[in-house]
Design an enzyme around this catalytic site. Structure first.
Site, PDB file in Angstrom:
ATOM      1  N   CYS A 185       0.841  -1.200   0.000  1.00 51.13           N
ATOM      2  CA  CYS A 185       0.000   0.000   0.000  1.00 51.13           C
ATOM      3  C   CYS A 185       0.874   1.247   0.000  1.00 51.13           C
ATOM      4  O   CYS A 185       1.346   1.692   1.051  1.00 51.13           O
ATOM      5  CB  CYS A 185      -0.931  -0.001   1.214  1.00 51.13           C
ATOM      6  SG  CYS A 185      -2.045   1.419   1.274  1.00 51.13           S
ATOM      7  N   CYS A 244      -0.662   4.114   2.046  1.00 48.79           N
ATOM      8  CA  CYS A 244      -0.534   3.972   3.498  1.00 48.79           C
ATOM      9  C   CYS A 244       0.880   4.303   3.966  1.00 48.79           C
ATOM     10  O   CYS A 244       1.062   5.034   4.942  1.00 48.79           O
ATOM     11  CB  CYS A 244      -0.877   2.543   3.920  1.00 48.79           C
ATOM     12  SG  CYS A 244      -2.517   1.981   3.426  1.00 48.79           S
ATOM     13  N   ASP A 245       1.882   3.747   3.302  1.00 51.01           N
ATOM     14  CA  ASP A 245       3.239   3.772   3.836  1.00 51.01           C
ATOM     15  C   ASP A 245       4.215   4.642   3.047  1.00 51.01           C
ATOM     16  O   ASP A 245       5.332   4.878   3.513  1.00 51.01           O
ATOM     17  CB  ASP A 245       3.794   2.341   3.874  1.00 51.01           C
ATOM     18  CG  ASP A 245       2.903   1.396   4.662  1.00 51.01           C
ATOM     19  OD1 ASP A 245       2.227   1.883   5.582  1.00 51.01           O
ATOM     20  OD2 ASP A 245       2.875   0.196   4.356  1.00 51.01           O
TER      21      ASP A 245
END
Length: 684
Positions: free
Chosen positions: A438, A441-442
């Protein structure tokens, strides 16, 4: 002139005193979970709980665009309420707090770190409730075990009783050795913590008895019960009920109350600092109220068990599931949507949604939020759980989650798909240490660093473009000589100056090293039971034609090689597409499956298009198919039908009564008419 300046200063001080006095009456307790707004605030909080309360601090590093972060958030808050007064719970938004994310080497979300005495004791990444509870309980137990103090006077008295041969100077040396071994914050230079507990055990083993020990930190509630003012134990820097240190207890005044600063003698700077703390506390209280309002609104649309089966249960809350909920809700079916609050793949889409008609300059999470709000508007209710299985042996069907069971006539499966992995050495071991699926997300945690992306479809293109915004460089690894992604996305990637493409190449191993944060603790006392954290340092790449192996340095590897439908809970229940393993087989150009009453939509049955817009369309089709099937089977609103029949029976029973048998309340009153209107009395 001097007199005027002094007069203004005095008036300003009086005004500040008045404001503080009023504000102190308005400030309520801090929120159960505190939102960190600055590095200074975080450091101040860590220092307070290391030196003044002894409470462990549990930190949730998260991002609003991270699906697992949204899923674990209510669990984190629930745990904070359960452990209130035993630990402090805080949240750090990694998008805003880059310095803290870098300091603690946060490389995957969500990441939970556990601090005691100002030092990190443990950490883990992922949305695991079991791990979160386990490590929280462990650190609370450790905090309670280490909440020990042995005073110098007590130790001298103990040795005088147990071993008179030791001089006072020798005892002082023992005491000083204990003080020197304390690694945690210890500004008072006392024999405290785990070192003091170990010393007490050693003395017990040697002399058969423990020395007198005290608690280093005492909960303020204990002191409050002795005082008449019932003052709050919140403090300006704490997130939970605090504790007093030994020195603070000595500073208590004779009436049992802590010494309070004299506002009239304070400087203007001290008053401003006090006012800043109070404003900070008020802001936290407002956040708590806002969170409570959000919880109330959420609970108003939560599913609650009924003695009647549900008509439609939708498993999944992505575009397909929410579209099905909207259509089913508009049909009056009051659908139940069962899914963790993650929103599917669209929830983690970092670039703007450009290929959904009518939506422009809007992100994936925003689209999911609007769909959810629309479903709620038409009567959909939500059960924020993960489905573990369904029973179809009898009717109605039974849907089983981790904590509930739902009986339902029809089921719409819209669980979407899960990310595929490379299954190469180092990939699994380094998840949470730089390996991710992701980028939204990261990705922001690798600002200014070199990252790798593996894949050749739309997902890989989007991840590369997201990462190119913040990373120093992006290397895209693809096993063929052309992309299978849409032309417009592929062209953007090819023309992007920060993206380098390695054609005809596969990744064969992810390389790691001990993180810099772990290496910085060399020489310090470490917990041997805690695994050493490793992070990505690079990867080995192989040319598919020449088999040549090359090494590339990188700080993260993002895998974007497609998805597999999340249909494992349906194995053995419905038929799957023989040409596309994992995809549910639907019949007759509809969403019907091999089991009447079960319908499939979105990525669980679409092996070709796999787009948000096509998923939404198939979700609407599934709701229409389910509505028609319920009508064909004669399955309506059983609860409403039962109430209607009951009302009809009551009316029928009332009509059959004879007039002479009717009950008259005035007969029970003995025929007394005093006080009644004459017109009513005449009628009676």
């Amino acid at each position: 002139m001097m007199h005027l300046s002094t007069s203004v200063s005095i008036r300003l001080s009086k005004l500040l005193i008045a404001v503080i006095a009023v504000a102190m009456t308005l400030v309520s307790a801090r929120p159960v979970v505190r939102q960190i707004r600055s590095t200074h605030e975080f450091d101040r909080l860590m220092k307070k709980h290391a030196t003044q309360t002894g409470l462990p601090v549990v930190v949730d590093f998260y991002s609003d665009g991270c699906g697992p972060c949204r899923m674990i958030a209510p669990i984190f808050k629930k745990l904070a309420k359960e452990m209130e007064g035993k630990a402090v719970f805080v949240k750090v938004d990694t998008n805003a707090m880059h310095e803290l994310s870098s300091r603690y080497s946060v490389r995957s979300l969500p990441t939970f770190k556990f601090f005691l005495g100002g030092k990190k004791v443990h950490e883990f990444s992922g949305a695991g409730e079991g791990q979160l509870r386990q490590f929280t309980q462990q650190i609370i137990q450790k905090a309670e075990h280490d909440n020990v103090l042995i005073s110098k006077e007590t130790l001298i008295e103990y040795y005088a009783l147990k071993d008179p041969s030791k001089s006072a100077e020798d005892v002082v040396k023992v005491y000083q050795k204990c003080v020197d071994q304390v690694k945690d914050a210890n500004p008072e230079k006392l024999c405290v913590g785990g070192v003091a507990a170990n010393l007490a055990r050693s003395l017990k083993k040697k002399y058969g008895d423990y020395p007198e020990v005290q608690k280093r930190f005492v909960p303020e509630e204990t002191e409050e019960k002795k005082s008449s003012d019932g003052a709050s134990g919140g403090g300006a820097d704490g997130g939970s009920a605090g504790r007093d240190t030994r020195q603070q207890r000595q500073n208590k005044s004779s009436n049992g109350k802590p010494d309070q600063p004299n506002l009239h003698l304070a400087t203007k700077e001290q008053l401003m600092a006090a006012l800043e703390k109070i404003i900070d506390a008020e802001r936290d209280a407002e956040e708590e109220n806002a969170e409570d309002d959000g919880e109330d609104a959420e609970s108003a649309h939560s599913w609650s068990p009924s003695q009647f089966p549900e008509r439609v249960t939708i498993i999944g809350s992505g575009p397909a599931g929410l579209s099905a909920a909207i259509y089913a809700g508009r049909a009056g079916l009051r659908p139940v949507v069962v899914a963790p609050p993650m929103g599917g793949q669209l929830q983690g889409k970092g670039v703007d949604v450009e290929n959904y008609p009518g939506l422009f300059n809007v992100t994936g999470p925003a689209v999911v939020a609007m769909m959810r709000a629309q479903a709620v508007e038409f009567g959909a209710v939500f059960e924020a759980e993960t489905v573990v299985g369904i029973d179809i042996d009898k009717r109605p069907f039974r849907v089983r989650t981790n904590s509930s069971t739902i009986d339902t006539h029809a089921i719409i499966v819209a669980t979407g798909a899960e990310s595929n992995w490379l299954n190469v050495p180092g990939e699994y071991e380094l998840r949470g240490g730089g390996v991710s699926s992701c980028a939204t997300c990261d990705g922001h945690m690798y600002r200014g660093k070199h990252v790798l992306v593996v894949g050749g479809g739309d997902a890989a293109m989007e991840d590369a473009l997201v990462l190119a915004r913040t990373s120093e460089s992006v290397t895209l690894i693809h096993r063929r000589d052309s992309f299978r992604a849409s032309k417009i996305l592929a062209q953007r990637v090819i023309e992007h100056p920060s993206i380098n493409i390695r054609w005809n190449t596969v990744l064969v191993e992810v390389l790691g090293k001990v993180s810099d944060a772990e290496a910085a603790h060399d020489g310090e006392e470490v917990d041997l039971d805690t695994p050493v954290k490793k992070v990505v340092s690079g990867a080995l790449l192989k040319d598919v034609y020449t088999d040549e192996i090359t090494r590339v340095d990188a700080h993260a590897v993002f895998v974007a090689i497609g998805h597999t439908p999340s249909t494992s809970f349906l194995e053995g229940l419905v038929e799957f597409n023989p040409n596309h393993p994992g995809y549910v087989l639907t019949r007759e150009s509809s969403t019907r499956t091999s089991v009447p009453g079960i319908f499939a939509c979105g990525d669980v049955s679409d092996s070709i298009y796999r787009q948000a817009i096509t998923s939404a369309g198939s979700g609407a089709a599934a709701a229409l198919d389910a509505e028609r099937w319920l009508s064909e089977e004669g399955l309506g609103n059983e609860e409403a039908e039962f109430e209607a029949e009951l009302l009809a029976d009551l009316i029928a029973d009332g009509g059959e009564r004879r007039s002479g048998d009717e009950y008259n309340v005035y007969d029970d009153a003995g025929g007394r008419m005093t006080g009644m209107k004459e017109s009513i009395a005449a009628e009676l």
